[in-house]
Design an enzyme around this catalytic site. Structure first.
Site, PDB file in Angstrom:
ATOM      1  N   GLN A  37     -42.669  45.636 -57.977  1.00 43.67           N
ATOM      2  CA  GLN A  37     -41.445  45.847 -56.988  1.00 43.67           C
ATOM      3  C   GLN A  37     -41.535  46.988 -56.277  1.00 43.67           C
ATOM      4  OE1 GLN A  37     -38.842  43.374 -59.036  1.00 43.67           O
ATOM      5  NE2 GLN A  37     -37.038  43.777 -57.753  1.00 43.67           N
TER       6      GLN A  37
ATOM      7  N   GLN B 162     -42.856  44.328 -72.531  1.00 43.47           N
ATOM      8  CA  GLN B 162     -42.957  45.439 -71.059  1.00 43.47           C
ATOM      9  C   GLN B 162     -41.851  45.505 -70.738  1.00 43.47           C
ATOM     10  OE1 GLN B 162     -43.041  43.985 -67.789  1.00 43.47           O
ATOM     11  NE2 GLN B 162     -45.334  44.741 -67.061  1.00 43.47           N
TER      12      GLN B 162
ATOM     13  N   ARG C 150     -39.466  34.960 -65.281  1.00 45.04           N
ATOM     14  CA  ARG C 150     -39.229  36.410 -65.392  1.00 45.04           C
ATOM     15  C   ARG C 150     -38.314  37.257 -64.978  1.00 45.04           C
ATOM     16  NH1 ARG C 150     -40.960  41.896 -63.903  1.00 45.04           N
ATOM     17  NH2 ARG C 150     -41.420  43.523 -65.618  1.00 45.04           N
TER      18      ARG C 150
ATOM     19  N   SER D 185     -45.906  47.682 -63.657  1.00 47.65           N
ATOM     20  CA  SER D 185     -44.470  46.515 -64.045  1.00 47.65           C
ATOM     21  C   SER D 185     -44.825  45.376 -63.968  1.00 47.65           C
ATOM     22  CB  SER D 185     -43.484  47.240 -63.700  1.00 47.65           C
ATOM     23  OG  SER D 185     -41.892  46.146 -63.687  1.00 47.65           O
ATOM     24  N   LEU D 186     -44.860  44.407 -62.789  1.00 43.11           N
ATOM     25  CA  LEU D 186     -44.958  42.847 -62.283  1.00 43.11           C
ATOM     26  C   LEU D 186     -45.991  42.866 -61.605  1.00 43.11           C
ATOM     27  CD1 LEU D 186     -43.890  40.292 -60.702  1.00 43.11           C
ATOM     28  CD2 LEU D 186     -43.560  41.982 -58.850  1.00 43.11           C
TER      29      LEU D 186
ATOM     30  N   HIS E 243     -36.753  47.753 -67.703  1.00 40.48           N
ATOM     31  CA  HIS E 243     -37.441  48.848 -67.842  1.00 40.48           C
ATOM     32  C   HIS E 243     -36.565  49.677 -69.302  1.00 40.48           C
ATOM     33  CE1 HIS E 243     -41.248  47.054 -66.762  1.00 40.48           C
ATOM     34  NE2 HIS E 243     -40.845  47.406 -65.323  1.00 40.48           N
TER      35      HIS E 243
END
Length: 294
Positions: free
Chosen positions: A9, A244, A113, A88-89, A195
């Site tokens: 992102q 995660q 998600r 991340s993503l 996170h």
């Protein structure tokens, strides 16, 4: 050894993916399939929307995933990774590009998600801040000293760590970090504390979906955010994907580990060039490039 990395992102921009859609029949077909899976025309937002439209978590995450994965698929036999990782993503994009997730399942998981994270943000207002110019240990130590929820979220590169937590916690941590000599401690324009433990509600929701999804062994090791280690074992990959959401993204450690394991070049697959910049901060001499179909 060729390392391919997939952005998260923040890499989005209006117009992303339009060149793929216009120049590749396969890309067009996959984008249209994505519109059907998602139940709205995400291509309209990606190609012609406003920055505000694109910045919504439920749009941003599928949009970046689609740009990355469709680009990898259009590359065809030119996409030959020896190792992959995603920020991340981007971990979901990396797994799909490396054959561990089908296109449909990858996109469905990313949409779930994004929606789960958006809901978690609405439950409790929270935020993130970028901290520049301090070592990791000092930042970690200050996070622990704040009584509200504040944790290290993204270890982006040496001297750049993003923290995540409650608004009061982040405000207090930023004050202490600047006193400790940070060049900057800047609140980010994000929907919530990604996170961090504040994403627990999203993690519970996503866990059910990940457990129920078929994941195959990827064509090469994936270096996962949670501990920066390489995995091909399906159960470990699932476990790490679930962890995660509330765990930190160990990107600095991931790049270092990939270099130790023999990476000789890094190719970023998806919008922007953020990850190339972060790789260069770890090792200026390593060649980096953006994947392209031209």
């Amino acid at each position: 050894m060729k390392a391919y990395v997939f952005p998260g992102q923040g890499a989005q921009f209006v117009g992303m993916g339009k060149d793929l859609y216009d120049n590749s029949d396969l890309a067009k077909q996959l984008f249209e399939q994505a519109n059907e899976i998602l139940g709205f025309r995400i291509t309209d937002v990606m190609f012609n929307g406003t920055d505000e439209d694109l910045k919504q978590t439920k749009v941003t995450q599928p949009a970046i995933f689609l740009h990355s994965v469709i680009l990898a698929k259009v590359l065809g036999s030119d996409f030959k990774p020896d190792m992959v990782a995603g920020h991340s993503l981007g971990e979901f994009s990396a797994l799909t590009a490396a054959g561990a997730l089908s296109f449909e399942d990858g996109l469905t998981l990313v949409a779930k998600r994004a929606n789960a994270m958006q809901k978690a943000c609405e439950i409790q207002p929270s935020t993130m801040a970028a901290v520049l110019g301090l070592d990791d240990f000092t930042v970690e130590d200050i996070c622990q000293r704040v009584s509200d929820v504040v944790v290290p979220a993204n270890y982006n590169c040496p001297g750049q760590l993003v923290i995540s937590g409650s608004i009061a916690g982040i405000d207090k941590a930023c004050e202490l970090l600047l006193e400790a000599g940070a060049k900057r401690a800047l609140k980010l324009n994000v929907g919530g504390a990604f996170h961090s433990p504040l994403m627990e509600a999203a993690k519970v929701e996503l866990e059910t979906a990940i457990v129920a999804t078929e994941i195959k062994e990827p064509v090469c090791p994936i270096y996962q955010n949670i501990d920066a280690k390489p995995y091909i074992d399906v159960n470990s990959i699932k476990h790490n994907l679930i962890a995660q959401l509330t765990g930190s993204v160990k990107w600095t450690q991931t790049v270092k580990r990939m270099l130790e394991d023999g990476a000789t070049s890094f190719t970023e697959v998806g919008p922007g060039s953020v990850l190339q910049g972060l790789v260069k901060k770890v090792d200026r001499s390593i060649p980096t490039e953006s994947a392209s179909i031209t």
